[in-house]
Design a protein around this motif. Sequence first.
Motif, short mmCIF file in Angstrom:
data_model
loop_
_atom_site.label_atom_id
_atom_site.label_comp_id
_atom_site.label_asym_id
_atom_site.label_seq_id
_atom_site.Cartn_x
_atom_site.Cartn_y
_atom_site.Cartn_z
N PRO A 199 -6.95 4.35 4.59
CA PRO A 199 -5.56 3.90 4.70
C PRO A 199 -4.65 4.44 3.61
O PRO A 199 -3.55 4.92 3.90
CB PRO A 199 -5.70 2.37 4.62
CG PRO A 199 -7.08 2.08 5.13
CD PRO A 199 -7.92 3.24 4.66
N ILE A 200 -5.08 4.38 2.35
CA ILE A 200 -4.24 4.89 1.27
C ILE A 200 -4.11 6.40 1.36
O ILE A 200 -3.03 6.97 1.20
CB ILE A 200 -4.79 4.48 -0.10
CG1 ILE A 200 -4.72 2.95 -0.27
CG2 ILE A 200 -4.02 5.17 -1.23
CD1 ILE A 200 -3.32 2.37 -0.25
N GLY A 201 -5.22 7.09 1.62
CA GLY A 201 -5.17 8.53 1.76
C GLY A 201 -4.22 8.98 2.85
O GLY A 201 -3.46 9.94 2.68
N MET A 202 -4.22 8.27 3.97
CA MET A 202 -3.34 8.65 5.08
C MET A 202 -1.88 8.35 4.76
O MET A 202 -0.98 9.03 5.25
CB MET A 202 -3.78 7.94 6.34
CG MET A 202 -5.16 8.38 6.85
SD MET A 202 -5.24 10.11 7.37
CE MET A 202 -4.88 9.92 9.13
N LEU A 203 -1.62 7.34 3.93
CA LEU A 203 -0.25 7.11 3.47
C LEU A 203 0.20 8.22 2.53
O LEU A 203 1.36 8.66 2.59
CB LEU A 203 -0.14 5.75 2.79
CG LEU A 203 -0.20 4.53 3.72
CD1 LEU A 203 -0.33 3.24 2.92
CD2 LEU A 203 1.04 4.46 4.62
N LEU A 204 -0.72 8.70 1.67
CA LEU A 204 -0.39 9.86 0.85
C LEU A 204 -0.06 11.06 1.74
O LEU A 204 0.88 11.81 1.46
CB LEU A 204 -1.57 10.21 -0.07
CG LEU A 204 -1.54 9.67 -1.50
CD1 LEU A 204 -1.77 8.16 -1.51
CD2 LEU A 204 -2.59 10.36 -2.37
N PRO A 247 0.81 -1.22 0.00
CA PRO A 247 0.00 0.00 0.00
C PRO A 247 0.84 1.27 0.00
O PRO A 247 0.44 2.29 -0.58
CB PRO A 247 -0.84 -0.13 1.28
CG PRO A 247 -0.10 -1.08 2.15
CD PRO A 247 0.57 -2.05 1.21
N PHE A 248 2.02 1.22 0.63
CA PHE A 248 2.88 2.39 0.62
C PHE A 248 3.36 2.69 -0.79
O PHE A 248 3.46 3.86 -1.19
CB PHE A 248 4.07 2.18 1.56
CG PHE A 248 4.91 3.41 1.78
CD1 PHE A 248 4.35 4.57 2.31
CD2 PHE A 248 6.26 3.41 1.46
CE1 PHE A 248 5.12 5.71 2.51
CE2 PHE A 248 7.03 4.54 1.66
CZ PHE A 248 6.46 5.70 2.19
N VAL A 293 -7.07 8.42 -7.33
CA VAL A 293 -6.45 7.26 -6.71
C VAL A 293 -7.51 6.25 -6.25
O VAL A 293 -7.32 5.04 -6.35
CB VAL A 293 -5.56 7.67 -5.52
CG1 VAL A 293 -4.84 6.46 -4.93
CG2 VAL A 293 -4.55 8.75 -5.93
N GLY A 294 -8.64 6.75 -5.75
CA GLY A 294 -9.70 5.87 -5.25
C GLY A 294 -10.41 5.15 -6.38
O GLY A 294 -10.42 5.60 -7.53
N PHE A 305 -6.00 15.24 -4.59
CA PHE A 305 -5.92 13.78 -4.64
C PHE A 305 -7.26 13.22 -4.17
O PHE A 305 -7.67 13.48 -3.03
CB PHE A 305 -4.81 13.25 -3.73
CG PHE A 305 -3.42 13.57 -4.17
CD1 PHE A 305 -2.75 12.74 -5.07
CD2 PHE A 305 -2.76 14.69 -3.67
CE1 PHE A 305 -1.46 13.02 -5.47
CE2 PHE A 305 -1.45 14.98 -4.06
CZ PHE A 305 -0.80 14.14 -4.97
N GLU A 306 -7.93 12.46 -5.03
CA GLU A 306 -9.18 11.81 -4.65
C GLU A 306 -8.87 10.37 -4.28
O GLU A 306 -8.47 9.57 -5.12
CB GLU A 306 -10.19 11.85 -5.81
CG GLU A 306 -11.65 11.69 -5.37
CD GLU A 306 -11.98 10.32 -4.83
OE1 GLU A 306 -12.62 10.24 -3.75
OE2 GLU A 306 -11.60 9.31 -5.47
N THR A 307 -9.03 10.03 -3.00
CA THR A 307 -8.70 8.69 -2.53
C THR A 307 -9.90 7.97 -1.91
O THR A 307 -9.76 6.84 -1.47
CB THR A 307 -7.56 8.74 -1.49
OG1 THR A 307 -8.00 9.46 -0.34
CG2 THR A 307 -6.32 9.42 -2.06
N ALA A 308 -11.05 8.61 -1.89
CA ALA A 308 -12.24 8.02 -1.25
C ALA A 308 -13.01 7.09 -2.18
O ALA A 308 -13.69 6.18 -1.73
CB ALA A 308 -13.16 9.11 -0.73
#
Length: 343
Positions: A175-180, A148-149, A264-265, A239-242
């Motif tokens: 999780p991915i958004g918080m890694l971004l 995921p990182f 990204v989502g 960045f759209e990760t949702a």
Amino acid sequence: MEALVKYDKGQGNVRLQDMPDPQVEDGKVILEVNSCGICGTDLHVYHDMFKNYPPVILGHEFSGRVVEKGPNTEGINLGERFSVLGAPTVICNNCEYCHSGEFMFCKAKRGMGHGVNGAFTKYVAARPDQLYATAAHVSDDISALVEPFAVAVHAVGEIADVQFGDTVLLSGPGPIGMLLLKLLLAQGIKTIVAGTSQDKDKLKTAMEWGAHTTVMVDVDDLQAVVQQETKGKGVDIAFETAGAQGSVANCLTALRPLGQYVQVGHFGKDITIPFDLTAFRQLNIKGSVGYTRTTWDRAIEIIDQGNINLEDVISHRMRLTDWQKGFDLMEQKKSLKILLYPS
């Protein structure tokens, strides 16, 4: 061996069941799984919103130790720990995308956890070219986060053109958004994190990590906050990760003319959005999916350097037998990264 299996097409159809141990083959090793993270893709497979080939063992974010090796696996030693690049388990190696390193677009590609057996179990087979070693000081659990990182590294470090002085909107504190967010903060980027009231705890965490501002979009006026924080200009990058329709609309509306939008989502369905904004503001629209081998090398190097703390991205640790609880926490947005351990 006990494994979490998508045993048939359709909604749900996931259960713990006994599966044969993988057999060592020429050019492959067997790894004993340390831990494996629950990914949004696992939920999409559960809901049959992501292409899958049942019966198949779920899970692809993992690390493990080599317990058996076949012929032609020179340079790999028993007991060594590796993070495993599961996405190119099956690729053609002949198309332009395989030749350029962009294996995510190979038409023959089947990855672990949906196309071939994955790591929500005890043992996994892999080729040496799929094995990536982290430094000895990196824990087994952090080694499981390389996959995921790498997704985050690809989006922030390779797809987007992030510049010092930019103001960024990050929509979706999963999780991915918080890694971004970790990567953006490491570069000193002013970041606005947007979520809903369901994300209250994660938005609080984002502030603790160093986000400039957080917004609950169902409570506060995101666009008013963006205008205030950018002096009426709009954000430079969104960045759209949702993977949510409203999140896309918020991102497009928040961008300045000539700004960058990075998707990204994943949605798993068609959506309706104000796409005219892309023309009227001449936006730079980019998609980010997965990673390349170069991305994995970069992600490993960042982790080995130890300047970004990933330990606090892990919110829950559970036995594999508690998989349903873990899936429910993810669905309810009550977690960041959940690791499952073989029973």
